[in-house]
Scaffold this active site. Structure first.
Site, PDB file in Angstrom:
ATOM      1  N   SER A  34      -3.296   9.256  10.327  1.00  0.00           N
ATOM      2  CA  SER A  34      -3.091  10.140   9.170  1.00  0.00           C
ATOM      3  C   SER A  34      -4.118   9.927   8.066  1.00  0.00           C
ATOM      4  O   SER A  34      -4.292  10.803   7.220  1.00  0.00           O
ATOM      5  CB  SER A  34      -1.686   9.947   8.587  1.00  0.00           C
ATOM      6  N   ASP A 325       2.072   9.993  -1.411  1.00  0.00           N
ATOM      7  CA  ASP A 325       3.418   9.710  -0.899  1.00  0.00           C
ATOM      8  C   ASP A 325       3.508   8.213  -0.647  1.00  0.00           C
ATOM      9  O   ASP A 325       2.569   7.479  -0.956  1.00  0.00           O
ATOM     10  CB  ASP A 325       3.771  10.590   0.317  1.00  0.00           C
ATOM     11  N   HIS A 328       0.491   7.143   1.685  1.00  0.00           N
ATOM     12  CA  HIS A 328      -0.861   7.729   1.680  1.00  0.00           C
ATOM     13  C   HIS A 328      -1.425   7.895   0.272  1.00  0.00           C
ATOM     14  O   HIS A 328      -0.688   8.257  -0.649  1.00  0.00           O
ATOM     15  CB  HIS A 328      -0.835   9.095   2.379  1.00  0.00           C
TER      16      HIS A 328
END
Ligand SMILES: *[C@@H]1O[C@H](CO)[C@@H](O)[C@H](O)[C@H]1NC(C)=O
Ligand SMILES: *[C@@H]1O[C@H](CO)[C@@H](O)[C@H](O)[C@H]1NC(C)=O
Length: 351
Positions: A34, A325, A328
């Site tokens: 990610s 978040d 991240h």
């Protein structure tokens, strides 16, 4: 006078030579999780997704893309810094085709890792399959550009690889009875480094020459991890940070060794740890206000579907936050890290 003229002619030739040898980087090609996924998971059945609001609210057009960010991710800024394009599309996104991918493409998948067992946890794309997609990309590129031009793109592109956090936090420590019953933590690190080593060798065998292997961030400081550290006032989990440092050391050693083994390769280890740690420990000096919790929702544990639209707690200005978040960074943090890498390890790929 003659001397001066001669000098000017020489200078001119020297400049011409510099201009010629400073070949432009034609493409950025990305593998990983990610930290660098531009939206591949939107097209596979997994819950590891972020193609909904408020993700992407600061991206061009205010549009969620599947990037785990309020805006761009580091590889987008790197493509921009190489004067290629403002962002790198996901390989599985049908809105793009080989003309777009010829200048940059991401095969990354949120939730994946070096270990096949890590990608199994959230049913995402394993690393070996990212490489299979890359082979398919090479075939399409040759059909599109012809062999000679495609080979030039393949050998002059910059390859960026970034993963590993999920192997430890989503797999090794999260699933008791899994890898923990097979490997000590040191053995598991070596197991992952070996997979990274074989991956780099295979990538080189396929024609890649300019390769950046990314290291782990200070993963004990991710808000999700801090939330669990209530014994120590939600400070960073030192043991996870130490693990990241140790693993990065092993990756770096492997990269140095491989750099000597593989003919014609320029292989660098891009370490985000120290710059990221500096941002977390001295947020004000980088223009941030909050480093311990994330912007989205309560900032303590939400990511993906839990980081939902219209949550009254979600912050107004993500630029004040280091984290978007619970797992991240914000676009602003990603920008600082990308700039740092451009000035350090990636600088040599400019020429
Ligand atoms: C890619 O898409 C663009 C715009 O949609 C189109 O003009 C172009 O012909 C396509 N290229 C290929 C190789 O399919
Ligand atoms: C991961 O899975 C692929 C496909 O089944 C296999 O080829 C590869 O050897 C596996 N990697 C490891 C380290 O077990």
């Amino acid at each position: 006078m003659q001397h001066l003229k001669y000098y000017i002619v020489c200078l001119f030739h020297a400049l011409l030579l510099v201009a010629k040898t400073r070949a432009k980087v034609p493409a950025i090609i990305v593998f990983g999780d990610s930290s660098v996924d531009a939206g591949n998971n939107n097209y596979i059945p997994t819950i590891a997704r972020s193609n909904f609001e408020p993700y992407g609210r600061d991206f061009a057009g205010g549009r969620p893309t599947g990037r785990f960010s309020n805006g761009k991710i580091p590889t987008d800024f790197i493509a921009e810094a190489f004067h290629i394009k403002p962002s790198i599309p996901a390989y599985l996104d049908p809105a793009y085709n080989i003309s777009d991918f010829a200048t940059g493409v991401s095969f990354a998948s949120a939730g994946t890792g070096y270990d096949n067992a890590t990608s199994d946890v959230l049913s995402v794309i394993p690393l070996w399959k990212e490489l299979e997609y890359y082979k398919e990309y090479q075939r399409k590129l040759r059909a599109h550009l012809g062999n000679a031009a495609a080979n030039k793109v393949i050998s002059e592109a910059v390859y960026m690889i970034s993963m590993g956090t999920n192997d430890f936090l989503e797999n090794y420590y999260a699933i008791p009875g899994g890898r923990q019953s097979q490997f000590s933590i040191g053995q598991y690190e070596d197991f992952l480094v070996r997979i990274a080593y074989l991956f780099l060798k295979e990538l080189h065998g396929l024609g890649a020459r300019k390769i950046s292997l990314g290291g782990l961030p200070p993963m004990g400081c991710l808000p999700l991890e801090r939330t669990t550290n209530f014994m120590l006032q939600n400070d960073c989990i030192e043991s996870y940070n130490d693990l990241a440092l140790e693993f990065n050391g092993k990756l770096k050693g492997m990269v140095m060794k491989l750099n000597k083994e593989l003919p014609g390769v320029k292989l660098v280890f891009s370490n985000p740890y120290y710059i990221f740690m500096h941002i977390i420990r001295r947020p004000l000096s980088h223009g941030f206000e909050v480093a311990s919790v994330a912007c989205c929702s309560t900032g303590m544990f939400e990511m993906g579907y839990a980081c939902s639209r219209n949550n009254p707690f979600t912050c107004q200005d993500a630029n004040k936050y280091v984290f978007w978040d619970a797992f991240h960074p914000t676009e602003k943090t990603s920008h600082i890290i990308a700039d740092y890498l451009m000035k350090t390890t990636l600088a040599q790929f400019r020429s």
